[in-house]
Design a protein around this motif. Structure first.
Motif, PDB file in Angstrom:
ATOM      1  N   THR A   1      -9.308  57.370  53.103  1.00 37.59           N
ATOM      2  CA  THR A   1     -10.226  58.339  53.683  1.00 37.59           C
ATOM      3  C   THR A   1      -9.575  59.004  54.892  1.00 37.59           C
ATOM      4  O   THR A   1      -8.554  58.529  55.400  1.00 37.59           O
ATOM      5  N   LEU A   2     -10.168  60.079  55.338  1.00 42.67           N
ATOM      6  CA  LEU A   2      -9.674  60.760  56.525  1.00 42.67           C
ATOM      7  C   LEU A   2      -9.923  59.897  57.756  1.00 42.67           C
ATOM      8  O   LEU A   2     -10.839  59.074  57.780  1.00 42.67           O
TER       9      LEU A   2
ATOM     10  N   ILE B   1     -14.333  64.463  61.932  1.00 43.91           N
ATOM     11  CA  ILE B   1     -15.152  65.174  62.912  1.00 43.91           C
ATOM     12  C   ILE B   1     -14.644  66.601  63.090  1.00 43.91           C
ATOM     13  O   ILE B   1     -15.427  67.548  63.208  1.00 43.91           O
ATOM     14  N   SER B   2     -13.327  66.760  63.101  1.00 42.02           N
ATOM     15  CA  SER B   2     -12.734  68.092  63.250  1.00 42.02           C
ATOM     16  C   SER B   2     -13.134  68.995  62.090  1.00 42.02           C
ATOM     17  O   SER B   2     -13.504  70.163  62.295  1.00 42.02           O
ATOM     18  N   PHE B   3     -13.082  68.470  60.865  1.00 40.93           N
ATOM     19  CA  PHE B   3     -13.488  69.251  59.697  1.00 40.93           C
ATOM     20  C   PHE B   3     -14.979  69.590  59.771  1.00 40.93           C
ATOM     21  O   PHE B   3     -15.388  70.716  59.484  1.00 40.93           O
ATOM     22  N   ALA B   4     -15.790  68.605  60.149  1.00 41.40           N
ATOM     23  CA  ALA B   4     -17.232  68.839  60.261  1.00 41.40           C
ATOM     24  C   ALA B   4     -17.519  69.912  61.307  1.00 41.40           C
ATOM     25  O   ALA B   4     -18.416  70.747  61.131  1.00 41.40           O
ATOM     26  N   LEU B   5     -16.760  69.917  62.376  1.00 40.83           N
ATOM     27  CA  LEU B   5     -16.924  70.918  63.429  1.00 40.83           C
ATOM     28  C   LEU B   5     -16.566  72.312  62.914  1.00 40.83           C
ATOM     29  O   LEU B   5     -17.266  73.298  63.210  1.00 40.83           O
ATOM     30  N   ASP B   6     -15.486  72.419  62.146  1.00 41.02           N
ATOM     31  CA  ASP B   6     -15.112  73.705  61.553  1.00 41.02           C
ATOM     32  C   ASP B   6     -16.263  74.263  60.713  1.00 41.02           C
ATOM     33  O   ASP B   6     -16.609  75.450  60.806  1.00 41.02           O
ATOM     34  N   ILE B   7     -16.848  73.395  59.885  1.00 36.25           N
ATOM     35  CA  ILE B   7     -17.943  73.818  59.009  1.00 36.25           C
ATOM     36  C   ILE B   7     -19.153  74.225  59.831  1.00 36.25           C
ATOM     37  O   ILE B   7     -19.786  75.256  59.579  1.00 36.25           O
ATOM     38  N   SER B   8     -19.487  73.419  60.821  1.00 34.78           N
ATOM     39  CA  SER B   8     -20.652  73.693  61.655  1.00 34.78           C
ATOM     40  C   SER B   8     -20.503  75.019  62.400  1.00 34.78           C
ATOM     41  O   SER B   8     -21.463  75.798  62.504  1.00 34.78           O
ATOM     42  N   GLN B   9     -19.325  75.301  62.908  1.00 35.67           N
ATOM     43  CA  GLN B   9     -19.101  76.554  63.627  1.00 35.67           C
ATOM     44  C   GLN B   9     -19.256  77.757  62.701  1.00 35.67           C
ATOM     45  O   GLN B   9     -19.824  78.782  63.088  1.00 35.67           O
TER      46      GLN B   9
ATOM     47  N   TRP C   1     -21.066  63.720  54.381  1.00 33.90           N
ATOM     48  CA  TRP C   1     -20.997  62.377  53.788  1.00 33.90           C
ATOM     49  C   TRP C   1     -19.848  62.312  52.782  1.00 33.90           C
ATOM     50  O   TRP C   1     -19.069  61.352  52.767  1.00 33.90           O
ATOM     51  N   ALA C   2     -19.744  63.315  51.919  1.00 32.32           N
ATOM     52  CA  ALA C   2     -18.697  63.342  50.900  1.00 32.32           C
ATOM     53  C   ALA C   2     -17.303  63.370  51.517  1.00 32.32           C
ATOM     54  O   ALA C   2     -16.375  62.718  51.037  1.00 32.32           O
ATOM     55  N   ILE C   3     -17.153  64.128  52.601  1.00 37.08           N
ATOM     56  CA  ILE C   3     -15.855  64.240  53.268  1.00 37.08           C
ATOM     57  C   ILE C   3     -15.458  62.921  53.924  1.00 37.08           C
ATOM     58  O   ILE C   3     -14.331  62.454  53.783  1.00 37.08           O
ATOM     59  N   ILE C   4     -16.392  62.313  54.637  1.00 39.29           N
ATOM     60  CA  ILE C   4     -16.084  61.093  55.380  1.00 39.29           C
ATOM     61  C   ILE C   4     -15.872  59.902  54.454  1.00 39.29           C
ATOM     62  O   ILE C   4     -14.962  59.100  54.649  1.00 39.29           O
ATOM     63  N   LYS C   5     -16.683  59.809  53.411  1.00 41.24           N
ATOM     64  CA  LYS C   5     -16.569  58.684  52.475  1.00 41.24           C
ATOM     65  C   LYS C   5     -15.522  58.930  51.386  1.00 41.24           C
ATOM     66  O   LYS C   5     -15.119  58.008  50.690  1.00 41.24           O
TER      67      LYS C   5
ATOM     68  N   THR D   1     -23.006  71.675  66.484  1.00 46.96           N
ATOM     69  CA  THR D   1     -21.691  72.040  67.021  1.00 46.96           C
ATOM     70  C   THR D   1     -21.440  71.383  68.371  1.00 46.96           C
ATOM     71  O   THR D   1     -20.358  70.844  68.625  1.00 46.96           O
ATOM     72  N   GLN D   2     -22.450  71.394  69.239  1.00 49.66           N
ATOM     73  CA  GLN D   2     -22.303  70.763  70.549  1.00 49.66           C
ATOM     74  C   GLN D   2     -22.012  69.274  70.421  1.00 49.66           C
ATOM     75  O   GLN D   2     -21.136  68.740  71.113  1.00 49.66           O
ATOM     76  N   ILE D   3     -22.729  68.619  69.559  1.00 49.96           N
ATOM     77  CA  ILE D   3     -22.543  67.177  69.372  1.00 49.96           C
ATOM     78  C   ILE D   3     -21.148  66.873  68.849  1.00 49.96           C
ATOM     79  O   ILE D   3     -20.450  65.981  69.348  1.00 49.96           O
ATOM     80  N   LEU D   4     -20.715  67.635  67.851  1.00 53.36           N
ATOM     81  CA  LEU D   4     -19.396  67.386  67.261  1.00 53.36           C
ATOM     82  C   LEU D   4     -18.273  67.709  68.247  1.00 53.36           C
ATOM     83  O   LEU D   4     -17.237  67.033  68.258  1.00 53.36           O
ATOM     84  N   GLU D   5     -18.455  68.723  69.073  1.00 57.67           N
ATOM     85  CA  GLU D   5     -17.447  69.034  70.093  1.00 57.67           C
ATOM     86  C   GLU D   5     -17.313  67.872  71.077  1.00 57.67           C
ATOM     87  O   GLU D   5     -16.188  67.509  71.469  1.00 57.67           O
ATOM     88  N   LYS D   6     -18.436  67.305  71.485  1.00 64.53           N
ATOM     89  CA  LYS D   6     -18.395  66.157  72.382  1.00 64.53           C
ATOM     90  C   LYS D   6     -17.718  64.968  71.717  1.00 64.53           C
ATOM     91  O   LYS D   6     -16.895  64.274  72.327  1.00 64.53           O
ATOM     92  N   LEU D   7     -18.072  64.738  70.461  1.00 62.24           N
ATOM     93  CA  LEU D   7     -17.472  63.624  69.730  1.00 62.24           C
ATOM     94  C   LEU D   7     -15.970  63.787  69.582  1.00 62.24           C
ATOM     95  O   LEU D   7     -15.210  62.829  69.749  1.00 62.24           O
ATOM     96  N   LEU D   8     -15.539  64.993  69.258  1.00 63.11           N
ATOM     97  CA  LEU D   8     -14.118  65.234  69.081  1.00 63.11           C
ATOM     98  C   LEU D   8     -13.378  65.048  70.399  1.00 63.11           C
ATOM     99  O   LEU D   8     -12.275  64.494  70.438  1.00 63.11           O
ATOM    100  N   HIS D   9     -14.005  65.482  71.481  1.00 65.17           N
ATOM    101  CA  HIS D   9     -13.397  65.335  72.803  1.00 65.17           C
ATOM    102  C   HIS D   9     -13.232  63.859  73.169  1.00 65.17           C
ATOM    103  O   HIS D   9     -12.237  63.464  73.788  1.00 65.17           O
ATOM    104  N   HIS D  10     -14.196  63.049  72.765  1.00 64.55           N
ATOM    105  CA  HIS D  10     -14.173  61.630  73.109  1.00 64.55           C
ATOM    106  C   HIS D  10     -13.600  60.759  71.987  1.00 64.55           C
ATOM    107  O   HIS D  10     -13.688  59.536  72.054  1.00 64.55           O
TER     108      HIS D  10
END
Length: 400
Positions: free
Chosen positions: A153-154, A160-168, A255-259, A313-322
């Motif tokens: 898996t990734l 998170i980076s991929f999810a952020l791209d999609i969310s943006q 879910w599909a991407i992460i799993k 997007t805000q949540i994923l940006e924070k997650l990616l930062h941390h």
């Protein structure tokens, strides 16, 4: 020249038609559109002339993807590599008014979309065939890439980076009043470095309007439950929903991407829809805990409880930062699930098949002639509350 490449100019309709039909086989015979071609021929395209390309400068090479309603070719426009989506039937003169109107809507939508996480639109053509030309990505589709690393898996950071791209990308669409309606891994492409996601395929996208809209759009495994109905609906009948159907699809795609798995794997499309209609979701066993509140809030049955993409997007940006120190952060932040946890979907359990066959009340899957059945189980309803898990998660990362 042994390595000579075969090119066909699209300005020659006979050559391109011969090439395309020889590659399609029996699946795309002219008989498939016999009824459609008998419709009136009075349709007039209303497309800004500035987005139309000179087909004499367009060159087509080999097909790189095929769908039910189109074929995508690799090609060149003004000697730059491009992706060419040719809409079926191959000749515009043979297309129905409905087909032309659908193509026109797609062109008018995608021609005004400009975002770093959405495939770049270059131009379109209406004669001698309907085509959409976009940038050619030298990477690959996301499903193909995930298949290449399976069963691995990734990394969490990459996910998170991929999810952020999609969310943006989705945040941009929703801010401009556009619903995609078919958000899934199959409509996500990767750049050559495999580090950035781009959204594609606006065939079912539309501008959001208040009131009822047609619901014959989407892919069963990723469709929101409000697109299903317990009462049979005739094809084309209107239904109430809004942009939040994309948020549910985003959760399923994430879910599909992460799993690195297919949601409801082992089930046919109708039983996947049945699971969603019964308020089942893919299993969260082994899912990263840091993403659980976000995931569960995005696929809530009640659309009003789902967060907007601006929040996601805000949540994923924070997650990616941390992400480099995510564990210590989360240990200090209690994570709670949604108020009423959605039951996990258990794969490869035959009782769901038996149950689907034995229940009485009809559930109509939009845009399909098949009907599956679901028993209407009465449960005491509780007053909807905002997802606690998402609120606690937001506070933990200081998201306003």
């Amino acid at each position: 020249m042994a390595q000579e490449r075969r090119f066909v100019a699209l300005s020659d309709p006979h050559l391109i038609l011969h090439l395309s039909l020889s590659m399609l086989g029996a699946a795309y015979t002219e008989s498939d559109d016999d009824d459609a071609t008998k419709e009136d021929d009075d349709f007039v395209f209303e497309i800004d002339p500035t987005v139309l390309v000179d087909t004499r400068k367009l060159i087509i090479d080999e097909p790189i993807a095929e769908g039910l309603n189109s074929i995508v070719y690799k090609g060149w426009y003004e000697f730059n590599p491009v992706s060419i989506k040719v809409v079926l039937p191959m000749q515009t003169s043979n297309a129905s008014s409905a087909c032309k109107a659908k193509f026109q809507r797609e062109v008018n939508l995608i021609s005004r979309i400009k975002h770093q996480n959405i495939v770049k639109f270059i131009g379109a053509s209406v004669e001698p065939r309907m085509m959409i030309i976009t940038e050619l990505l030298e990477g690959c589709s996301l499903p193909k890439y995930l298949e290449s690393i399976y069963p691995n898996t990734l990394s969490l950071e990459q996910s998170i980076s991929f999810a952020l791209d999609i969310s943006q990308a989705m945040e941009y669409l929703h801010a401009n009043g556009i619903i995609h309606r078919d958000l899934k891994p199959g409509n996500l492409l990767l750049r050559n470095d495999k580090m950035q996601i781009l959204l594609t395929n606006f065939e079912t996208a539309r501008e959001e309007i208040s009131g009822e809209m047609t619901s014959e759009a989407g892919t069963y495994r990723y469709m929101a439950p409000e697109l299903f109905s317990k009462d049979p609906l005739s094809k084309g009948e209107k239904k109430c929903y809004d942009h939040r159907v994309d948020i549910h699809s985003f959760a399923m795609a994430m879910w599909a991407i992460i799993k690195n798995q297919t949601p409801f794997k082992g089930r046919c499309d109708l039983l996947a829809a049945y699971a969603t209609a019964k308020n089942m979701r893919p299993s969260l066993e082994g899912f990263p805990e840091v993403l659980l509140p976000l995931m569960q809030s995005c696929w809530e049955e009640d659309p009003n409880l789902r967060p907007e993409f601006s929040e996601i997007t805000q949540i994923l940006e924070k997650l990616l930062h941390h992400s480099t120190s995510i564990s210590p952060e989360i240990e200090e932040c209690p994570i709670t699930s949604v108020e009423e946890p959605i039951p996990n979907y258990v794969e490869d359990k035959s009782e769901h098949v038996d149950e689907a066959q034995s229940l009485n009340t009809s559930v109509c899957i939009e845009g399909q002639s098949e009907i599956i059945t679901v028993e209407a189980q009465t449960k005491p309803k509780k007053t909807p509350k905002k997802c606690k898990g998402l609120l606690f998660f937001s506070k933990c990362f200081h998201i306003c």
